[in-house]
Design a protein around this motif. Structure first.
Motif, PDB file in Angstrom:
ATOM      1  N   UNK A   7       0.848  -1.177   0.000  1.00 51.40           N
ATOM      2  CA  UNK A   7       0.000   0.000   0.000  1.00 51.40           C
ATOM      3  C   UNK A   7       0.888   1.232   0.000  1.00 51.40           C
ATOM      4  N   UNK A   8       0.596   2.168  -0.928  1.00 48.84           N
ATOM      5  CA  UNK A   8       1.352   3.417  -0.983  1.00 48.84           C
ATOM      6  C   UNK A   8       0.689   4.467  -0.107  1.00 48.84           C
ATOM      7  N   UNK A   9       1.537   5.329   0.446  1.00 48.06           N
ATOM      8  CA  UNK A   9       1.020   6.370   1.340  1.00 48.06           C
ATOM      9  C   UNK A   9       0.097   7.327   0.584  1.00 48.06           C
ATOM     10  N   UNK A  10      -0.991   7.704   1.260  1.00 48.90           N
ATOM     11  CA  UNK A  10      -1.899   8.739   0.766  1.00 48.90           C
ATOM     12  C   UNK A  10      -2.166   9.711   1.912  1.00 48.90           C
ATOM     13  N   UNK A  11      -2.359  10.982   1.623  1.00 46.45           N
ATOM     14  CA  UNK A  11      -2.620  11.952   2.697  1.00 46.45           C
ATOM     15  C   UNK A  11      -3.797  11.571   3.573  1.00 46.45           C
ATOM     16  N   UNK A  12      -4.770  10.836   3.003  1.00 52.91           N
ATOM     17  CA  UNK A  12      -5.942  10.447   3.791  1.00 52.91           C
ATOM     18  C   UNK A  12      -5.569   9.551   4.960  1.00 52.91           C
ATOM     19  N   UNK A  13      -4.419   8.883   4.890  1.00 48.42           N
ATOM     20  CA  UNK A  13      -4.003   8.006   5.980  1.00 48.42           C
ATOM     21  C   UNK A  13      -3.756   8.789   7.256  1.00 48.42           C
ATOM     22  N   UNK A  14      -3.343  10.054   7.120  1.00 47.43           N
ATOM     23  CA  UNK A  14      -3.150  10.881   8.306  1.00 47.43           C
ATOM     24  C   UNK A  14      -4.474  11.092   9.023  1.00 47.43           C
ATOM     25  N   UNK A  15      -5.503  11.342   8.229  1.00 52.31           N
ATOM     26  CA  UNK A  15      -6.828  11.513   8.821  1.00 52.31           C
ATOM     27  C   UNK A  15      -7.270  10.229   9.504  1.00 52.31           C
ATOM     28  N   UNK A  16      -6.960   9.089   8.857  1.00 47.34           N
ATOM     29  CA  UNK A  16      -7.314   7.806   9.455  1.00 47.34           C
ATOM     30  C   UNK A  16      -6.565   7.582  10.762  1.00 47.34           C
ATOM     31  N   UNK A  17      -5.262   7.930  10.763  1.00 44.48           N
ATOM     32  CA  UNK A  17      -4.467   7.770  11.982  1.00 44.48           C
ATOM     33  C   UNK A  17      -4.960   8.698  13.082  1.00 44.48           C
ATOM     34  N   UNK A  18      -5.338   9.921  12.682  1.00 46.13           N
ATOM     35  CA  UNK A  18      -5.852  10.869  13.678  1.00 46.13           C
ATOM     36  C   UNK A  18      -7.182  10.388  14.245  1.00 46.13           C
ATOM     37  N   UNK A  19      -8.020   9.830  13.349  1.00 43.50           N
ATOM     38  CA  UNK A  19      -9.295   9.279  13.819  1.00 43.50           C
ATOM     39  C   UNK A  19      -9.058   8.127  14.796  1.00 43.50           C
ATOM     40  N   UNK A  20      -8.082   7.292  14.456  1.00 47.13           N
ATOM     41  CA  UNK A  20      -7.765   6.164  15.330  1.00 47.13           C
ATOM     42  C   UNK A  20      -7.258   6.663  16.691  1.00 47.13           C
ATOM     43  N   UNK A  21      -6.434   7.731  16.653  1.00 47.11           N
ATOM     44  CA  UNK A  21      -5.928   8.283  17.909  1.00 47.11           C
ATOM     45  C   UNK A  21      -7.060   8.830  18.768  1.00 47.11           C
ATOM     46  N   UNK A  22      -7.973   9.556  18.139  1.00 42.41           N
ATOM     47  CA  UNK A  22      -9.099  10.105  18.887  1.00 42.41           C
ATOM     48  C   UNK A  22     -10.010   8.994  19.391  1.00 42.41           C
ATOM     49  N   UNK A  23     -10.178   7.963  18.555  1.00 47.82           N
ATOM     50  CA  UNK A  23     -11.022   6.839  18.955  1.00 47.82           C
ATOM     51  C   UNK A  23     -10.420   6.114  20.157  1.00 47.82           C
ATOM     52  N   UNK A  24      -9.100   5.983  20.149  1.00 48.92           N
ATOM     53  CA  UNK A  24      -8.434   5.349  21.289  1.00 48.92           C
ATOM     54  C   UNK A  24      -8.632   6.179  22.561  1.00 48.92           C
ATOM     55  N   UNK A  25      -8.499   7.511  22.433  1.00 46.49           N
ATOM     56  CA  UNK A  25      -8.712   8.371  23.589  1.00 46.49           C
ATOM     57  C   UNK A  25     -10.115   8.247  24.138  1.00 46.49           C
ATOM     58  N   UNK A  26     -11.112   8.183  23.242  1.00 42.42           N
ATOM     59  CA  UNK A  26     -12.499   8.040  23.693  1.00 42.42           C
ATOM     60  C   UNK A  26     -12.736   6.666  24.309  1.00 42.42           C
ATOM     61  N   UNK A  27     -12.096   5.635  23.747  1.00 46.77           N
ATOM     62  CA  UNK A  27     -12.282   4.285  24.259  1.00 46.77           C
ATOM     63  C   UNK A  27     -11.750   4.141  25.681  1.00 46.77           C
ATOM     64  N   UNK A  28     -10.705   4.888  25.978  1.00 43.56           N
ATOM     65  CA  UNK A  28     -10.127   4.804  27.325  1.00 43.56           C
ATOM     66  C   UNK A  28     -11.100   5.285  28.402  1.00 43.56           C
ATOM     67  N   UNK A  29     -12.059   6.111  28.011  1.00 44.87           N
ATOM     68  CA  UNK A  29     -13.002   6.653  28.986  1.00 44.87           C
ATOM     69  C   UNK A  29     -14.418   6.154  28.761  1.00 44.87           C
ATOM     70  N   UNK A  30     -14.569   5.182  27.866  1.00 47.92           N
ATOM     71  CA  UNK A  30     -15.914   4.730  27.494  1.00 47.92           C
ATOM     72  C   UNK A  30     -16.652   4.104  28.670  1.00 47.92           C
ATOM     73  N   UNK A  31     -15.975   3.291  29.461  1.00 47.59           N
ATOM     74  CA  UNK A  31     -16.638   2.628  30.585  1.00 47.59           C
ATOM     75  C   UNK A  31     -17.013   3.650  31.646  1.00 47.59           C
ATOM     76  N   UNK A  32     -16.058   4.536  31.959  1.00 44.95           N
ATOM     77  CA  UNK A  32     -16.340   5.546  32.987  1.00 44.95           C
ATOM     78  C   UNK A  32     -17.471   6.474  32.554  1.00 44.95           C
ATOM     79  N   UNK A  33     -17.602   6.711  31.246  1.00 44.43           N
ATOM     80  CA  UNK A  33     -18.660   7.597  30.744  1.00 44.43           C
ATOM     81  C   UNK A  33     -19.967   6.856  30.476  1.00 44.43           C
ATOM     82  N   UNK A  34     -20.032   5.587  30.860  1.00 49.01           N
ATOM     83  CA  UNK A  34     -21.244   4.779  30.712  1.00 49.01           C
ATOM     84  C   UNK A  34     -21.692   4.712  29.245  1.00 49.01           C
ATOM     85  N   UNK A  35     -20.716   4.499  28.346  1.00 51.22           N
ATOM     86  CA  UNK A  35     -21.016   4.432  26.921  1.00 51.22           C
ATOM     87  C   UNK A  35     -21.109   2.992  26.412  1.00 51.22           C
ATOM     88  N   UNK A  36     -20.675   2.036  27.214  1.00 47.05           N
ATOM     89  CA  UNK A  36     -20.690   0.643  26.799  1.00 47.05           C
ATOM     90  C   UNK A  36     -22.049  -0.004  27.121  1.00 47.05           C
TER      91      UNK A  36
END
Length: 782
Positions: A515-544
């Protein structure tokens, strides 16, 4: 032999005023070394300066304490301290100047720092004098006059600084008396200043002349020290001497021994030719021999020069030092020096340098060398307006081999992989190992874009071929992420990061691909980073939330259990698919706390159901490898009151690949509690009858892909389901068919002999309350 005093004896003892001060180059010799002689001991007077300025400043503050505002005096005092501190810092920076020489920029900075010391006193004469009495004015001038005298006496080693301080402060003082109408004292102050400056200059001239003479004596002593070294105990050192034509004269026994010849046989031979050996015959001289020949030709002193030599076909390294010799009339008569064989030391250094740049396991360049090659590629691309490329390679399924067959065999596999990679790269391409099972290829000139795709395909094809190692036939693959410079990154770090993002995408797509790099991968990585941050607090925020899918008896169609399925309704991202957040949780090990929560909630909900209905909970490999996972189950059962036989733990075959022994031990502990174990997705991964032989699974779950295939009359799927059912029946295990979506599929599954059915036909995953209602309705219908 030290080069500390090189070139100084030729300096004249009589120098002009500007040459003494340092504002003009000497007629002959080296300005840097001359200044180094002056400034070498300057740091020794720093304490005296601090004490003098500090005491004078305190007395000045005392003089004007009643006439000038306190904050002004404090500010002025801080200015004195700061200026003296800066000058002292500059002096300390010149401690090693005699060894390396003084740079003109250092000369300027040191003078500027001393000029900074004049400013507070100039300001005092300008602004303090009008505020105080005549007596205070005289007292202030007395303090400044003492500082001027001290500067002239102590700073002979830095005349430009001393003279500048005395002139600026002295004439400012004279002007201050002139401004108050005291013409006589103004004249006296000016005369005093001129006298101090003259004395400072004479002191500097005397000091520098003494230093030059001292250096000349030291230079002559170095020749004597060369002779003395001949008698040192180190047998590796010897004395050598050549005449004006660079022919050996008076060869010492040790020198002759080092060359493997007799002293008489060496007499009159060319020094360079003798130590060059076969290099002389071929004409291919190493650069170090060229350097030695040039220094002898230019009659330059040299010290600790590493020279590559050849002695009777045996090549090595010598360390040579030498100085030109002159007779009493000053005529050049040859060279004399010492040498030693440093071949062993050089070999050790070369080995250390090799280990720093090459991977010891594979022999390929390591990360350091790859980053250097990539940096060179970026420079080349910028210079010639072309492109370079970086390919990051990660081995697929290597971890399974390493964990199941051991690290020793894994190392052998890596060595074989490196050999194959080295065979596929071409000219201008460098392959190396980044670490672990990650490799990389740097393409210096990637103007041909098709080369990247072609090389990637060739790497994947080559690495996917079977490996025969220690009676094992192994199959792995490779995923590749590539980035093109400078398009995808103008620095090494950015290019490697973007190639890594592309590699992650290739792995995410199932591996064994490029797979060749595309600028959209940065957005995907940023989304993954934000998703990880939200997942860390999902249980405490009663989201599960847990949903439950029914599993029914194939014959009676009564509900026998529910499979607990996790759902995440993020406040920030909305509903997130399990296919997205479960792999993320496993990668970040958040699956452990999330899995613990699922286990407790599933047991708590199941405790409200009828006693005959079980709950199945999926458990990842990360959870099973936790040392106290069995204790986690015990706590969940104890807290919720659910009987152990009503909890079924579902695992996939992949849990046995990382650490099969630990996984089996943990599952045995769970079964000892009374819980049952189900093997999920059987037949889709790393199926092995060994797992079924060593562990007593209660249920084997047939993957939905086989059910769908059987519904489409796939003979392979039908044969697999029949084989699984027959095997499970013989081992006294039940079978659950997943993904049954209509009545025809349900009838087919019954006909094939599966004991339980799960799928949309009998119920989609539903919230806990709906699952509870379904159980109640089923009971009422019964």
């Amino acid at each position: 032999m030290s080069d500390k005093h090189s070139g100084l004896p030729s300096l004249p003892l009589r120098l002009s005023a500007l040459q003494v001060i340092g504002l003009r180059d000497p007629g002959e010799g080296d300005w840097s070394r001359l200044r180094a002689l002056q400034y070498a001991e300057l740091h020794k007077v720093s304490v005296t300066r601090i004490a003098a300025h500090g005491l004078a400043a305190m007395l000045a503050v005392t003089l004007y304490a009643g006439d000038i505002a306190t904050w002004i005096l404090v500010t002025w005092l801080l200015g004195v301290i700061l200026a003296v501190w800066n000058a002292t810092r500059m002096d300390k920076a010149l401690i090693d100047v005699e060894r390396r020489g003084l740079q003109r920029s250092e000369f300027t900075r040191q003078a500027a720092s001393v000029f900074g010391c004049t400013l507070p006193w100039v300001l005092a004469l300008i602004f303090f004098v009008p505020q105080g009495s005549t007596t205070d004015h005289y007292a202030l001038w007395a303090l400044i006059a003492m500082l001027m005298a001290g500067s002239a006496a102590s700073m002979a080693s830095a005349p430009v600084a001393a003279i500048m301080f005395d002139l600026v402060v002295g004439f400012t003082g004279a002007l201050s008396f002139l401004a108050t109408g005291n013409i006589a004292f103004a004249i006296a102050s000016g005369a005093y200043t001129l006298a101090i400056v003259t004395a400072s200059f004479q002191s500097a001239r005397t000091y520098l002349s003494a230093k030059i003479a001292e250096a000349g004596v030291a230079e002559k002593d170095e020749v004597v020290s060369l002779l003395l070294r001949e008698y040192e105990e180190k047998a590796s050192d010897w004395l050598w001497q050549v005449d004006t034509h660079r022919r050996i004269r008076s060869a010492s026994p040790r020198f002759a021994f080092a060359l493997g010849a007799e002293p008489d046989a060496l007499e009159g031979q060319s020094f360079v030719r003798v130590i060059a050996g076969t290099y002389w015959d071929s004409g291919d001289f190493p650069p170090s021999l060229h350097e030695l020949a040039e220094k002898l030709k230019r009659r330059e002193h040299f010290s600790n020069l590493l020279v590559q030599v050849d002695m009777a076909g045996k090549r090595g390294w010598w360390e040579l030092s030498g100085s030109p010799m002159h007779n009493e009339e000053g005529a050049f008569i040859g060279f004399r020096g010492v040498g030693s064989d440093v071949t062993e030391q050089r070999d050790r250094d070369d080995k250390i340098a090799y280990l720093a740049r090459y991977d010891t396991l594979t022999g390929l360049p390591n990360r350091l060398m790859l980053t250097e090659a990539l940096g060179d590629g970026l420079q080349y691309a910028e210079q010639w307006k072309t492109r370079c490329a970086f390919l990051m390679i990660d081995l697929d399924r290597f971890k399974a081999v390493n964990d199941s067959l051991g690290h020793q065999l894994g190392d052998k596999l890596l060595a074989e992989v490196s050999s194959r990679l080295a065979a596929v790269v071409g000219e201008g391409e460098q392959v190396g190992r980044l670490g672990g099972d990650e490799f990389a290829i740097v393409i210096r000139d990637a103007a041909d874009r098709q080369r990247i795709d072609h090389l990637s395909g060739l790497v994947i094809e080559t690495l996917s071929q079977p490996y025969k190692i220690d009676a094992h036939t192994l199959f792995i693959g490779a995923s590749i992420g590539s980035a093109i410079g400078p398009r995808d990154g103008q620095s090494v770090e950015m290019l490697m990061r973007n190639a890594d993002l592309a590699l992650y995408k290739a792995k995410d797509e199932g591996g064994n691909s490029h797979f060749q790099y595309m600028p959209a991968l940065h957005a995907h990585a940023e989304e993954r980073r934000k998703l990880e941050g939200a997942l860390r607090h999902a249980i405490a925020n009663d989201e599960m939330e847990l949903h439950f899918q029914p599993v029914v008896d194939a014959r009676s169609e009564h509900i026998v259990s529910f499979e607990a399925l996790l759902r995440w309704n993020s406040k920030e991202h909305g509903p997130v698919s399990p296919a997205k957040f479960i792999p993320l949780a496993e990668d970040t090990r958040l699956i452990v706390p999330v899995g613990d929560w699922v286990l407790r909630e599933a047991c708590r909900e199941a405790a409200r159901w009828p006693d005959e209905i079980k709950v199945a909970v999926n458990v990842s490999g990360e959870q099973l490898l936790e040392p106290a996972f069995a204790s986690t189950i015990v706590r969940a059962l104890a807290e919720t009151g659910l009987p152990a036989h009503r909890l079924e733990v579902e695992v996939t075959e992949s849990v046995f690949l990382r650490d099969g022994r630990t996984a089996r031990q943990t599952l045995e502990e769970i079964m000892a509690l009374g819980c049952s174990i189900a093997l999920d997705d059987f037949g889709t991964g790393y199926s092995s009858l060994g797992y079924l032989r060593t562990l007593r699974f209660s249920t084997i779950k047939v993957d939905r892909s086989f059910v769908q295939g059987a519904a489409q009359d796939s003979q392979e799927s039908l044969a697999i389901i029949r084989a699984v059912v027959a095997m499970a029946h013989s081992l006294d295990m039940s079978t659950t068919a997943e993904g049954v979506e209509d009545a025809e599929q349900a009838a087919l599954i019954r006909e094939l002999g599966c004991t339980k059915i799960q799928g949309y036909y009998f119920g989609r995953p539903m919230p806990a309350q709906e699952a509870r209602s379904l159980v109640v309705k089923g009971r009422q219908a019964a």
